[in-house]
Design an enzyme around this catalytic site. Structure first.
Site, PDB file in Angstrom:
ATOM      1  N   ARG A  23       0.823  -1.223   0.000  1.00 26.98           N
ATOM      2  CA  ARG A  23       0.000   0.000   0.000  1.00 26.98           C
ATOM      3  C   ARG A  23       0.852   1.266   0.000  1.00 26.98           C
ATOM      4  O   ARG A  23       0.441   2.286   0.546  1.00 26.98           O
ATOM      5  CB  ARG A  23      -0.987  -0.010   1.172  1.00 26.98           C
ATOM      6  CG  ARG A  23      -1.833  -1.282   1.283  1.00 26.98           C
ATOM      7  CD  ARG A  23      -2.696  -1.527   0.062  1.00 26.98           C
ATOM      8  NE  ARG A  23      -3.520  -0.383  -0.241  1.00 26.98           N
ATOM      9  CZ  ARG A  23      -4.709  -0.153   0.303  1.00 26.98           C
ATOM     10  NH1 ARG A  23      -5.206  -0.998   1.152  1.00 26.98           N
ATOM     11  NH2 ARG A  23      -5.398   0.897  -0.040  1.00 26.98           N
ATOM     12  N   ARG A  27      -1.532   5.801   0.308  1.00 21.97           N
ATOM     13  CA  ARG A  27      -1.955   6.041   1.685  1.00 21.97           C
ATOM     14  C   ARG A  27      -1.303   7.239   2.371  1.00 21.97           C
ATOM     15  O   ARG A  27      -1.975   7.993   3.039  1.00 21.97           O
ATOM     16  CB  ARG A  27      -1.692   4.786   2.519  1.00 21.97           C
ATOM     17  CG  ARG A  27      -2.771   3.754   2.295  1.00 21.97           C
ATOM     18  CD  ARG A  27      -3.288   3.255   3.595  1.00 21.97           C
ATOM     19  NE  ARG A  27      -4.415   2.371   3.418  1.00 21.97           N
ATOM     20  CZ  ARG A  27      -4.427   1.098   3.817  1.00 21.97           C
ATOM     21  NH1 ARG A  27      -3.362   0.576   4.379  1.00 21.97           N
ATOM     22  NH2 ARG A  27      -5.518   0.373   3.646  1.00 21.97           N
ATOM     23  N   ARG A  36      -5.533  12.808  -5.724  1.00 22.27           N
ATOM     24  CA  ARG A  36      -6.831  12.211  -5.393  1.00 22.27           C
ATOM     25  C   ARG A  36      -7.931  13.263  -5.469  1.00 22.27           C
ATOM     26  O   ARG A  36      -9.024  13.010  -5.951  1.00 22.27           O
ATOM     27  CB  ARG A  36      -6.725  11.618  -3.980  1.00 22.27           C
ATOM     28  CG  ARG A  36      -7.994  11.158  -3.342  1.00 22.27           C
ATOM     29  CD  ARG A  36      -8.356   9.777  -3.829  1.00 22.27           C
ATOM     30  NE  ARG A  36      -9.478   9.243  -3.087  1.00 22.27           N
ATOM     31  CZ  ARG A  36     -10.733   9.634  -3.241  1.00 22.27           C
ATOM     32  NH1 ARG A  36     -11.032  10.557  -4.123  1.00 22.27           N
ATOM     33  NH2 ARG A  36     -11.686   9.090  -2.513  1.00 22.27           N
ATOM     34  N   ASP A  73      -7.130  -1.139  -7.413  1.00 25.49           N
ATOM     35  CA  ASP A  73      -7.728  -1.708  -6.204  1.00 25.49           C
ATOM     36  C   ASP A  73      -8.194  -3.124  -6.520  1.00 25.49           C
ATOM     37  O   ASP A  73      -8.492  -3.443  -7.669  1.00 25.49           O
ATOM     38  CB  ASP A  73      -8.908  -0.860  -5.728  1.00 25.49           C
ATOM     39  CG  ASP A  73      -9.305  -1.228  -4.306  1.00 25.49           C
ATOM     40  OD1 ASP A  73      -8.492  -1.036  -3.393  1.00 25.49           O
ATOM     41  OD2 ASP A  73     -10.412  -1.747  -4.123  1.00 25.49           O
ATOM     42  N   TYR A 148     -16.091  -9.235   0.113  1.00 23.22           N
ATOM     43  CA  TYR A 148     -16.624  -7.881  -0.121  1.00 23.22           C
ATOM     44  C   TYR A 148     -17.892  -7.933  -0.958  1.00 23.22           C
ATOM     45  O   TYR A 148     -18.832  -7.172  -0.742  1.00 23.22           O
ATOM     46  CB  TYR A 148     -15.572  -7.000  -0.812  1.00 23.22           C
ATOM     47  CG  TYR A 148     -14.469  -6.554   0.113  1.00 23.22           C
ATOM     48  CD1 TYR A 148     -14.643  -5.476   0.974  1.00 23.22           C
ATOM     49  CD2 TYR A 148     -13.246  -7.214   0.151  1.00 23.22           C
ATOM     50  CE1 TYR A 148     -13.637  -5.067   1.841  1.00 23.22           C
ATOM     51  CE2 TYR A 148     -12.233  -6.819   1.009  1.00 23.22           C
ATOM     52  CZ  TYR A 148     -12.433  -5.744   1.853  1.00 23.22           C
ATOM     53  OH  TYR A 148     -11.437  -5.353   2.712  1.00 23.22           O
TER      54      TYR A 148
HETATM   55  O1  CP3 Z   1      -0.267  -1.000  -2.790  1.00 18.97           O
HETATM   56  C1  CP3 Z   1      -0.652   0.048  -3.331  1.00 18.97           C
HETATM   57  O2  CP3 Z   1      -0.429   1.143  -2.826  1.00 18.97           O
HETATM   58  C2  CP3 Z   1      -1.378  -0.038  -4.653  1.00 18.97           C
HETATM   59  C3  CP3 Z   1      -2.766   0.244  -4.596  1.00 18.97           C
HETATM   60  C4  CP3 Z   1      -3.738  -0.593  -3.773  1.00 18.97           C
HETATM   61  C5  CP3 Z   1      -4.963  -0.033  -3.306  1.00 18.97           C
HETATM   62  N1  CP3 Z   1      -5.686  -1.043  -2.744  1.00 18.97           N
HETATM   63  C6  CP3 Z   1      -5.368   1.386  -3.437  1.00 18.97           C
HETATM   64  C7  CP3 Z   1      -6.426   1.931  -2.597  1.00 18.97           C
HETATM   65  C8  CP3 Z   1      -3.717  -1.948  -3.394  1.00 18.97           C
HETATM   66  C9  CP3 Z   1      -2.634  -3.004  -3.582  1.00 18.97           C
HETATM   67  C10 CP3 Z   1      -4.971  -2.225  -2.755  1.00 18.97           C
HETATM   68  C11 CP3 Z   1      -5.341  -3.550  -2.254  1.00 18.97           C
HETATM   69  C12 CP3 Z   1      -6.578  -3.719  -1.482  1.00 18.97           C
HETATM   70  N2  CP3 Z   1      -7.759  -3.033  -1.600  1.00 18.97           N
HETATM   71  C13 CP3 Z   1      -6.768  -4.746  -0.532  1.00 18.97           C
HETATM   72  C14 CP3 Z   1      -5.741  -5.795  -0.174  1.00 18.97           C
HETATM   73  C15 CP3 Z   1      -4.687  -5.307   0.737  1.00 18.97           C
HETATM   74  C16 CP3 Z   1      -5.186  -4.916   2.091  1.00 18.97           C
HETATM   75  O3  CP3 Z   1      -4.968  -3.745   2.450  1.00 18.97           O
HETATM   76  O4  CP3 Z   1      -5.743  -5.772   2.795  1.00 18.97           O
HETATM   77  C17 CP3 Z   1      -8.078  -4.604  -0.027  1.00 18.97           C
HETATM   78  C18 CP3 Z   1      -8.717  -5.464   1.025  1.00 18.97           C
HETATM   79  C19 CP3 Z   1      -8.692  -3.532  -0.717  1.00 18.97           C
HETATM   80  C20 CP3 Z   1     -10.095  -3.029  -0.584  1.00 18.97           C
HETATM   81  C21 CP3 Z   1     -10.134  -1.606  -0.206  1.00 18.97           C
HETATM   82  N3  CP3 Z   1      -9.920  -0.560  -1.070  1.00 18.97           N
HETATM   83  C22 CP3 Z   1     -10.372  -1.058   1.082  1.00 18.97           C
HETATM   84  C23 CP3 Z   1     -10.653  -1.865   2.328  1.00 18.97           C
HETATM   85  C24 CP3 Z   1     -10.294   0.340   0.979  1.00 18.97           C
HETATM   86  C25 CP3 Z   1     -10.583   1.408   2.018  1.00 18.97           C
HETATM   87  C26 CP3 Z   1      -9.517   1.617   2.975  1.00 18.97           C
HETATM   88  C27 CP3 Z   1      -8.121   1.847   2.390  1.00 18.97           C
HETATM   89  O5  CP3 Z   1      -7.716   3.000   2.201  1.00 18.97           O
HETATM   90  O6  CP3 Z   1      -7.455   0.877   2.163  1.00 18.97           O
HETATM   91  C28 CP3 Z   1      -9.964   0.622  -0.387  1.00 18.97           C
HETATM   92  C29 CP3 Z   1      -9.739   1.956  -0.969  1.00 18.97           C
HETATM   93  C30 CP3 Z   1      -8.372   2.217  -1.501  1.00 18.97           C
HETATM   94  N4  CP3 Z   1      -7.623   1.357  -2.246  1.00 18.97           N
HETATM   95  C31 CP3 Z   1      -7.655   3.435  -1.361  1.00 18.97           C
HETATM   96  C32 CP3 Z   1      -6.439   3.265  -2.050  1.00 18.97           C
HETATM   97  C33 CP3 Z   1      -5.347   4.288  -2.246  1.00 18.97           C
HETATM   98  C34 CP3 Z   1      -8.157   4.691  -0.659  1.00 18.97           C
HETATM   99  C35 CP3 Z   1      -9.187   5.339  -1.528  1.00 18.97           C
HETATM  100  C36 CP3 Z   1      -9.247   6.797  -1.369  1.00 18.97           C
HETATM  101  O7  CP3 Z   1      -8.242   7.480  -1.638  1.00 18.97           O
HETATM  102  O8  CP3 Z   1     -10.353   7.231  -1.056  1.00 18.97           O
END
Ligand code: CP3
Length: 344
Positions: A23, A27, A36, A73, A148
């Site tokens: 991530r 983040r 964003r 994602d 999900y």
């Molecule tokens: O690794 C990286 O930085 C690449 C991008 C990436 C995102 N999501 C961007 C994202 C990756 C590899 C993921 C994987 C992901 N997404 C997982 C598996 C890894 C883990 O953390 O368990 C899961 C379960 C998700 C589902 C998901 N997407 C959730 C639970 C959320 C909300 C909370 C959060 O920020 O993780 C997202 C949204 C998301 N995915 C964001 C980002 C940058 C935030 C969205 C925003 O900016 O509003």
């Protein structure tokens, strides 16, 4: 120039070990928050190759990590299958809960076409990434994506999906197979577009009992690995069954993944045993990175000491916390790179 992460995945031990952070894109970085805002909706970022490419490269520019992970994602796959998806600030992803009768209406045929912008983004990243950096493609494991889809959001223990499994095992099997095939094809396309390796995120694997783990975490990923290897025999595949505990060992053996990403609860002696089987990635507690100071130093050094003399990719045990100070990330990188350096 060779890519260090690929060398490790081929079984070489490197000192210091190569490093990236789960991530890492999105983040923590102020420049991400700006991007964003410009994009408006999160999915606009994922489906706009220029913006996704930029978000992918930001952490490399700042920290010079050994790998970039494509900005996207795991939920773009069910989205491409026709399921409604939204991201609510402070709530995370929200989907329409899937009913058993919806399974036959999933639109597998059109899905890869809808994901085309992500393949474009990968091509763009590859063109802009130095040759010694690896580009990582990824997807969610079928079980985690299914949790999900079924609950419509993250719950603390993904109970709705477990109940679904016990009440409708044949429907669950069908759903996991559909997700496994489309996800494998999705990863194949990512590799064709320039990914050097792929990672399968099974963030909710730790919620399954023994039989459930085999059925939902092992079998679908084994099916994916087989399908990917038919097309690309040698491309490394990292499996991350978070929270798998003692099942990690079986998982590596049965799924045939190239390497394991360990969460922070895995004892390092057990991790070292697993390293006799496969290269290991991990496993610093993201809260240690958030805390910084002694907690960070101790955590990093323990991993380097216990896992550093066999094939290791240094990483966190799960995604970096949003509020992590950038100085702590720099400190972590300093401690890791001091290994193998005579002054270190
Ligand atoms: O690794 C990286 O930085 C690449 C991008 C990436 C995102 N999501 C961007 C994202 C990756 C590899 C993921 C994987 C992901 N997404 C997982 C598996 C890894 C883990 O953390 O368990 C899961 C379960 C998700 C589902 C998901 N997407 C959730 C639970 C959320 C909300 C909370 C959060 O920020 O993780 C997202 C949204 C998301 N995915 C964001 C980002 C940058 C935030 C969205 C925003 O900016 O509003």
């Amino acid at each position: 120039m060779s890519k260090k992460i690929l060398d490790v995945l081929n079984g070489t031990t490197l000192t210091p070990p190569p490093l990236w952070m789960m991530r890492q894109a999105g983040r923590t970085l102020p420049e991400y928050r700006q991007l964003r805002q410009k994009a408006g909706h999160f999915l606009n970022l994922c489906y706009n190759p220029d913006l996704a490419c930029e978000a992918t490269l930001q952490p490399i520019r700042r920290f010079d990590f050994d790998a970039a992970i494509i900005f996207s994602d795991i939920l773009v796959v069910p989205h491409a299958l026709g399921r409604h998806l939204d991201y609510k600030i402070g709530e995370g992803p929200v989907m329409d809960p899937l009913n058993p009768q919806d399974i036959e209406n999933l639109k597998s045929d059109e899905a890869l076409e809808k994901l085309e912008p992500i393949f474009k983004a990968l091509q763009q990243v590859r063109q802009n990434l130095k040759n010694d950096k690896a580009l990582i493609g990824f997807c969610g494991a079928p079980w985690t994506v299914a949790t999900y889809m079924i609950a419509g959001r993250a719950t603390s223990d993904q109970a709705p999906a477990r109940l679904f499994l016990y009440q409708q095992p044949q429907k669950m099997k069908k759903l996991l197979e559909i997700l496994a095939d489309i996800s494998a094809d999705y990863l194949i396309k990512q590799i064709e577009a320039g990914a050097d390796l792929v990672q399968i995120f099974d963030s909710w694997a730790g919620q399954l009992d023994e039989k459930g783990f085999d059925f939902c975490a092992v079998e679908p990923v084994k099916r994916m690995v087989k399908r990917i290897r038919r097309r690309f025999q040698d491309v490394p595949i990292i499996g991350f069954p978070r929270g798998a505990g003692l099942f990690y060992q079986d998982y590596a053996q049965k799924t045939n993944v190239t390497a394991l990403s360990l969460d922070w609860t895995v004892p390092l002696d057990f991790g070292s045993q697993l390293q006799n089987q496969v290269p290991i990635q991990g496993n610093l507690d993201p809260q240690r990175l958030l805390a910084g100071g002694q907690a960070l130093k101790e955590g990093v050094e323990a991993i380097l000491t216990k896992l550093g003399s066999k094939p290791l990719i240094f990483n966190l045990g799960h995604g970096v916390e949003a509020k992590t100070p950038l100085a702590h990330i720099e400190k972590m990188i300093d401690i890791v790179s001091a290994r193998g350096n005579p002054q270190g």
